[in-house]
Write an enzyme that holds these catalytic residues in place. Sequence first.
Site, PDB file in Angstrom:
ATOM      1  N   HIS A  49       9.692  -3.466   3.516  1.00 52.63           N
ATOM      2  CA  HIS A  49       8.785  -3.874   1.807  1.00 52.63           C
ATOM      3  C   HIS A  49      10.023  -3.677   1.515  1.00 52.63           C
ATOM      4  O   HIS A  49      10.114  -4.265   0.204  1.00 52.63           O
ATOM      5  CB  HIS A  49       7.982  -2.120   1.467  1.00 52.63           C
ATOM      6  CG  HIS A  49       6.830  -2.062   2.729  1.00 52.63           C
ATOM      7  ND1 HIS A  49       6.598  -0.525   3.291  1.00 52.63           N
ATOM      8  CD2 HIS A  49       6.039  -2.827   2.567  1.00 52.63           C
ATOM      9  CE1 HIS A  49       5.671  -0.456   3.479  1.00 52.63           C
ATOM     10  NE2 HIS A  49       5.083  -1.528   2.662  1.00 52.63           N
ATOM     11  N   MET A  97       0.518  -1.379  -0.173  1.00 51.92           N
ATOM     12  CA  MET A  97       0.385   0.143  -0.216  1.00 51.92           C
ATOM     13  C   MET A  97       0.870   1.111   0.029  1.00 51.92           C
ATOM     14  O   MET A  97       0.234   2.608   0.299  1.00 51.92           O
ATOM     15  CB  MET A  97      -1.074   0.149   1.333  1.00 51.92           C
ATOM     16  CG  MET A  97      -1.884  -1.301   1.251  1.00 51.92           C
ATOM     17  SD  MET A  97      -3.513  -0.911   2.069  1.00 51.92           S
ATOM     18  CE  MET A  97      -2.912  -0.496   3.987  1.00 51.92           C
TER      19      MET A  97
HETATM   20  P1  AMP Z   1       1.727  -2.793   3.161  1.00 49.22           P
HETATM   21  O1  AMP Z   1       2.027  -1.988   2.251  1.00 49.22           O
HETATM   22  O2  AMP Z   1       1.072  -2.141   4.918  1.00 49.22           O
HETATM   23  O3  AMP Z   1       0.375  -3.322   2.922  1.00 49.22           O
HETATM   24  O4  AMP Z   1       2.600  -4.172   3.160  1.00 49.22           O
HETATM   25  C1  AMP Z   1       2.679  -4.554   1.876  1.00 49.22           C
HETATM   26  C2  AMP Z   1       4.226  -5.596   2.321  1.00 49.22           C
HETATM   27  O5  AMP Z   1       4.714  -5.931   3.300  1.00 49.22           O
HETATM   28  C3  AMP Z   1       3.398  -6.918   3.477  1.00 49.22           C
HETATM   29  O6  AMP Z   1       3.604  -8.268   2.199  1.00 49.22           O
HETATM   30  C4  AMP Z   1       3.432  -6.775   4.852  1.00 49.22           C
HETATM   31  O7  AMP Z   1       2.908  -8.199   4.827  1.00 49.22           O
HETATM   32  C5  AMP Z   1       5.137  -6.843   4.417  1.00 49.22           C
HETATM   33  N1  AMP Z   1       5.057  -5.608   6.035  1.00 49.22           N
HETATM   34  C6  AMP Z   1       4.850  -4.555   5.912  1.00 49.22           C
HETATM   35  N2  AMP Z   1       6.315  -4.633   7.489  1.00 49.22           N
HETATM   36  C7  AMP Z   1       6.628  -5.263   7.596  1.00 49.22           C
HETATM   37  C8  AMP Z   1       7.870  -5.559   8.263  1.00 49.22           C
HETATM   38  N3  AMP Z   1       7.958  -4.668   9.018  1.00 49.22           N
HETATM   39  N4  AMP Z   1       8.382  -6.550   7.851  1.00 49.22           N
HETATM   40  C9  AMP Z   1       8.220  -7.494   6.338  1.00 49.22           C
HETATM   41  N5  AMP Z   1       7.191  -7.076   6.577  1.00 49.22           N
HETATM   42  C10 AMP Z   1       6.393  -6.205   6.707  1.00 49.22           C
END
Ligand code: AMP
Length: 294
Positions: free
Chosen positions: A37, A30
């Site tokens: 990320h 997102m």
């Molecule tokens: P989001 O933008 O929050 O939807 O996250 C996109 C992807 O990044 C998802 O697969 C999340 O699980 C992963 N993600 C977000 N924060 C972390 C983190 N601290 N460590 C590892 N992966 C992450």
Amino acid sequence: MRVITTIQEMRKEISKQKSHSKSIGFVPTMGFLHEGHLTLLKKARIENDIVVLSIFVNPLQFGPKEDFSTYPRDFARDQSLAECEGVDLIFYPSVEEMYPHKTSARVIIQDRTDVLCGKSRPGHFDGVATVLTKLFNIVLPTRAYFGTKDAQQVAVVEGLISDLNFPIELIPVEIVREEDGLAKSSRNVNLLPEERAKASVLYKSLTAAKEAIDKGVRDPEAIKTLVSTMIRSESNGKIDYVEIYSYPQLKSVEYLADIFIIALAVQFSRVRLIDNIILDLGQEIGGENECFDT
Ligand code: AMP
């Protein structure tokens, strides 16, 4: 690196790459990128010919009282970070591009959603699964990368890929944390300074749980009490849940054994944070396909 905003253009580019038999690593996000990320992107870069990053704040997965409008966004910054990580294509569609009219079909997740965030956020995982199904059909990835920070999402995506027969390899990636242990999240910027100062207690409480388990505690209730008490004593956050389930099945456990997750969600004044650890009889795994060995 190309930025593509339409599904039609994306399909054209993907079919060109596929015609050259290129493998495609896909990282759906997102946006408002952070090191979590970037770790997913780095792994995708190593393992694939082409890396596709999608940036889309998906309205379908937000409840009416949730933070869709205040979710942080900074596309210019995301673009330069993606460039540094060697991303080939950014898919950056508008809401109208993804949902041009009231949709007549969506994906319903029937299992693994009656607990944790699925319970607190009704419809959230249906929204996640619907957008991922669309993105998978547009990007046609060889491998898709997901962080275990959203461990229930990983469990749901594993079911989605397997039940709907997507020819995609799911690659779970372990949680990236700040120096004080707080799991990196785009939402952390919405913590008030005094909340941020104390938010490390979330991971500290999970570490204390792991230590107790290492010492032989096997009663899930005792571990949940330990975690909740620590969070309540060291922060003003309101606990949404502290739970323990088998992983990735997300079924109740009466005695700690095999692979299980200790997961928590805490509501602060402007943001709700989640964190977890996944343990295998005391051996932390938190990532890789080992999650699905059982
Ligand atoms: P989001 O933008 O929050 O939807 O996250 C996109 C992807 O990044 C998802 O697969 C999340 O699980 C992963 N993600 C977000 N924060 C972390 C983190 N601290 N460590 C590892 N992966 C992450």
